[in-house]
Every structure is written in C-alpha cells, then in structure tokens.
Write a protein that holds these residues in place. Structure first.
Motif, short mmCIF file in Angstrom:
data_model
loop_
_atom_site.label_atom_id
_atom_site.label_comp_id
_atom_site.label_asym_id
_atom_site.label_seq_id
_atom_site.Cartn_x
_atom_site.Cartn_y
_atom_site.Cartn_z
N GLY A 237 0.82 -1.21 0.00
CA GLY A 237 0.00 0.00 0.00
C GLY A 237 0.84 1.26 0.00
O GLY A 237 0.50 2.24 -0.67
N VAL A 238 1.97 1.22 0.74
CA VAL A 238 2.83 2.41 0.82
C VAL A 238 3.41 2.72 -0.55
O VAL A 238 3.41 3.88 -1.00
CB VAL A 238 3.96 2.19 1.85
N ALA A 239 3.89 1.68 -1.24
CA ALA A 239 4.49 1.90 -2.56
C ALA A 239 3.46 2.43 -3.55
O ALA A 239 3.76 3.31 -4.36
CB ALA A 239 5.10 0.60 -3.09
N ARG A 240 2.23 1.90 -3.48
CA ARG A 240 1.20 2.36 -4.41
C ARG A 240 0.82 3.82 -4.13
O ARG A 240 0.54 4.57 -5.05
CB ARG A 240 -0.05 1.47 -4.32
N LEU A 241 0.82 4.22 -2.87
CA LEU A 241 0.58 5.62 -2.54
C LEU A 241 1.67 6.51 -3.08
O LEU A 241 1.42 7.61 -3.59
CB LEU A 241 0.46 5.79 -1.02
N ASP B 233 -2.83 5.41 -10.42
CA ASP B 233 -3.86 5.23 -9.41
C ASP B 233 -3.56 4.05 -8.50
O ASP B 233 -3.23 2.96 -8.97
CB ASP B 233 -5.22 5.02 -10.09
N LYS B 234 -3.68 4.27 -7.21
CA LYS B 234 -3.31 3.23 -6.24
C LYS B 234 -4.22 2.02 -6.30
O LYS B 234 -3.86 0.94 -5.82
CB LYS B 234 -3.31 3.80 -4.82
N LYS B 235 -5.41 2.17 -6.89
CA LYS B 235 -6.34 1.05 -6.97
C LYS B 235 -6.24 0.28 -8.30
O LYS B 235 -6.83 -0.80 -8.43
CB LYS B 235 -7.77 1.56 -6.80
#
Length: 445
Positions: free
Chosen positions: A156-160, A169-171
């Motif tokens: 999640g941190v990397a995607r943010l 987009d993080k999703k």
C-alpha cells in the motif's frame, strides 16, 4: 457541404502526413479540430464510445449558443486527453470517414494533437516513463530484482508513492515482471516439415511483444505448445524492439520510427522467407498491420510485413480451413466469457478467437464486444482510472452472465482490468486466462 448523408462504402485510410511541417502547426491543427468537432456535434453517434465525445459535447452545450466556435481552443485538450486511440469510432461508427467528402479521421486527428503537444514538450514525465515498455521491461530476467520490484509494487505504501509521484492510481491493477523473459524460457522448435496451406504459410515467426516478453511469458509458451502440437515449425524474432504503440499513443512519432527501424529489417527478412508473423497482443498486431503502413506508405518492407502479419487466431482458423489444424481436443472448457478487444475489432478479420474457441467440444462462448476502458497505460492513470472503470462497467456485467468458468480477452491487460471490475462490483469470480492458454488447455498441453 456534402450532398451525401453518411456513406455505405468501406472506410479507407489516408496515410499519416506526419513528416509535413504543417502537421505540427497548432493554428492549422486547431482549425481542423474545430471543423471536425462541428461535424461531430451535428451527429453525436459516438456518444457512448469513450470519454472524448461526452467531453466535447459538454463543452459545446455549455456555450451560450451551443456552437463549437464558442468553445475555447485551450479546452480542446480535454477532448484529446480522453482519447486512447482505440480506433473504434473510425471503424464502426463514423458515417463520414473517407471516401466521404467530409473526410473525418477522428483518431488520427487526436494522434496529431498528441504529437503537437509532444513536440511542444507538454508531455509529462509519467507518460514518457509508462510508454517506455522496453526500458521498464529490463527488470525481467533478473530474478532478485523482479522479486523485489514486484513485492514493493504490491504494498500500500508503494502504491501511494506511485500515485503521488507518478500519477498511477493506487487502486489500478498493474502487471508484475516475470523472473525470466519469454526468450529465456522458449525452447527451440522441433524441425517439422513445412506444410503450406492454400491460405496459410506452414512456418511461423513469433513477435512476442513487450508484455509477453517481460510480464506474462506463459502466453508465449502456450502459443509455442499449440504450434508444436500442430507440428508447425517456428522461430522467435531475434532481439525485437517494442512495436511502438505506446509511443504512438503518446504522440512521440520519432520514437515510433526508431523502433520501426529496429524491427522492420528483421521482420521483412522473415516475411521474404515465407513466414507467417504472429503477435499474441492485438495492439502490436494492429501497429504492423495499420499504423506503421500509414506512417510509412512508401516503405516497401513495411508494406511487406503488413501482408505477413497475423493475429494468432486469425492464423489458426485459416489453418483449420486448410485442413491442417488438429482438432484432437481433450478438455472441455465449459462456459467462456470472451471479450473482443478494440484493437482486435478494428483489424476487420472477424471474431476469429471466438470462432476457434467454439470449435472445442463442450465449450460455450459468450461474446462481449464493447470497450473495457483499459487501453494500455490510460486506465491506470489517476485522472482516468475512475472513467476507465465506468466505461468498462457494462463489459464487467456482460462477462459475468451465466457465471462463466473462464473470462478471457486477447488483450491480457483488458482481461485483468475486467477481472478487477467484476470483483469490485461483487460479481461471481471466474478464472481469467488468455485465449491461447485456453486453447492449449483444451488440447491437454
């Protein structure tokens, strides 16, 4: 003004005059955009295809008199940004494409606008990076590096961080890198005798594409299994470069030419030697069948490669017509929901993948022919991901009909996007597999 409303003639494409300095003249471009937008405004047949047309019509409807001339030229870019060059409006909807005298080519006008923006250095670092598939793919084949990159990309941190720094987009679903590339995994072909058919060459050259080379080499492996099973000798295109589609969509036409200069001599040599050239990803097939021939109409080798280029299922169905395709299927596939990718539709070869899957006993195919909304890198961008999911929603629902055993698309990116969309809508989960993987499975390979 034309005295003809629409056209019943087959659309024809004019070469892309991208070497002409006038091609990059913004004032000339905007005059053409105003002409085309006005015609689109009077028709509105393409409203449901993508975000470009609703954006355009909203801009027009918001003016005092509801006329294109009152739309600010600076706002044209919003229309361009929504276009991902699927080509469906040109090939399936627009009644005013050549040879109609109004001469509309909306996708190539959008391409021209993207090229002008690129020439004016208005393209973001994010877009340049995402279109550099060869450079990004260099991670593949280095197991420690790919494992680390894949692990980090799923946090999640990397995607943010990616969303903040790159606008991804993080999703959005993003592909992993394979620990070994397709050329590292591919075995040399058995020396089968070449059996040419009336419609098909008896030997194949595989242009694997960046995605198959670096992300999912198993798709290429399944193609090899199918060829081996049918005793069709094959070669891999040596040290292929990207087909150029990501750079085309960016408007970076010089980079398209650079990749063309790397690929075409090798591909033309194979074409002259009588190979059918197969590409497992439809965007790459379309690049060699349509876009490069239109960019380089006087290059004889480009035109030669165009004639030798095949979609894999176009080839396999033609091979079956020649009586040279084995039909000794061992595994029923049950219910398959198959999505026709836009870049497959506009090749005008028909639904060859669906036709091939329907030949497998105990297999029912539900065909969904509508844009999934992903379109390469466009659907992962933060500013477009929600729109990509909205465009794809009818596809997600259509693919879930009758709770299929498999969902499948020739465009593997679209396949993953569809699987994500179905999950987000809470639809029953089905296994996702490329059609080549399904055919290999049906053969029991």
């Amino acid at each position: 003004m034309s005295t003809r409303e629409g056209s019943l003639e087959a659309p024809t494409r004019h070469p892309l005059d991208w070497k002409n300095p006038e091609f990059y003249d913004r004032e000339n471009l905007e005059a053409e955009m105003e002409r085309v937008f006005d015609l689109c405004h009077g028709c509105r047949r393409c409203l449901s295809l993508c975000g470009s047309f609703p954006t355009l019509f909203d801009l027009i409807d918001a003016t005092e008199d509801g006329e294109v001339e009152q739309v600010q030229k600076a706002d044209y870019q919003a229309v361009v940004d929504q276009c991902y060059l699927c080509d469906v409006c040109y090939m399936t909807k627009c009644p005013y494409v050549p040879p109609h005298p109004w001469n509309l080519d909306f996708p190539h006008m959008m391409l021209r606008a993207k090229a002008v923006a690129f020439k004016e250095d208005k393209t973001t670092f994010r877009d340049k990076l995402l279109s550099s598939t060869d450079k990004l793919g260099h991670f593949a084949g280095i197991p420690i590096v790919t494992q680390a990159v894949n692990a980090v990309n799923q946090t999640g941190v990397a995607r943010l961080v990616m969303e903040g720094a790159l606008g991804v987009d993080k999703k959005a679903w993003i592909p992993e890198y394979a620990p070994k590339t397709f050329p590292q995994l591919a075995e040399k072909s058995t020396a089968f005798p070449v059996k040419d058919g009336n419609k098909t060459p008896g030997k194949v050259a595989i242009y694997a594409t960046c995605y198959v080379n670096y992300n999912e080499p198993g798709i290429g492996q399944d193609l090899i299994k199918i060829l081996q099973h049918n005793q069709i000798p094959y070669e891999l295109v040596d040290k292929e470069a990207c087909c150029g589609m990501p750079k085309l969509e960016l408007g970076d036409l010089e980079s398209v030419e650079e990749n063309k200069n790397k690929n075409i001599p090798k591909l033309a040599k194979l074409a002259k030697e009588g190979y059918a050239i197969l590409t497992p990803i439809p965007s790459c097939t379309l690049m060699f069948k349509q876009e490069l021939p239109l960019m380089f109409p006087d290059d004889a080798d480009v035109q030669l490669v165009k004639q030798a280029m095949w979609d894999p299922f176009e080839y396999l169905v033609a091979r079956n017509s020649d009586g040279l395709l084995k039909t000794d299927y061992k595994t029923e596939l049950g219910h398959v929901s198959y999505h026709v990718a836009c870049h497959s539709r506009v090749q005008n070869v028909g639904q060859k993948t669906a036709e091939a899957l329907k030949m497998i006993p105990g297999t029912e195919v539900n065909v969904v022919e509508r844009c999934s909304g992903h379109s390469g890198t466009w659907g992962v961008k933060k500013e477009f991901h929600a729109m990509a999911m909205k465009i794809g929603k009818p596809v997600f629902k259509g693919m879930a009909e009758n709770e299929p055993d498999y969902i499948s698309s020739d465009c593997q990116l679209a396949g993953h996007h569809i699987a994500q969309g179905m999950e987000e809508l809470g639809l029953p989960k089905s296994a996702m597999a490329h059609p080549l993987t399904l055919m290999a499975k049906a053969y029991g390979l």
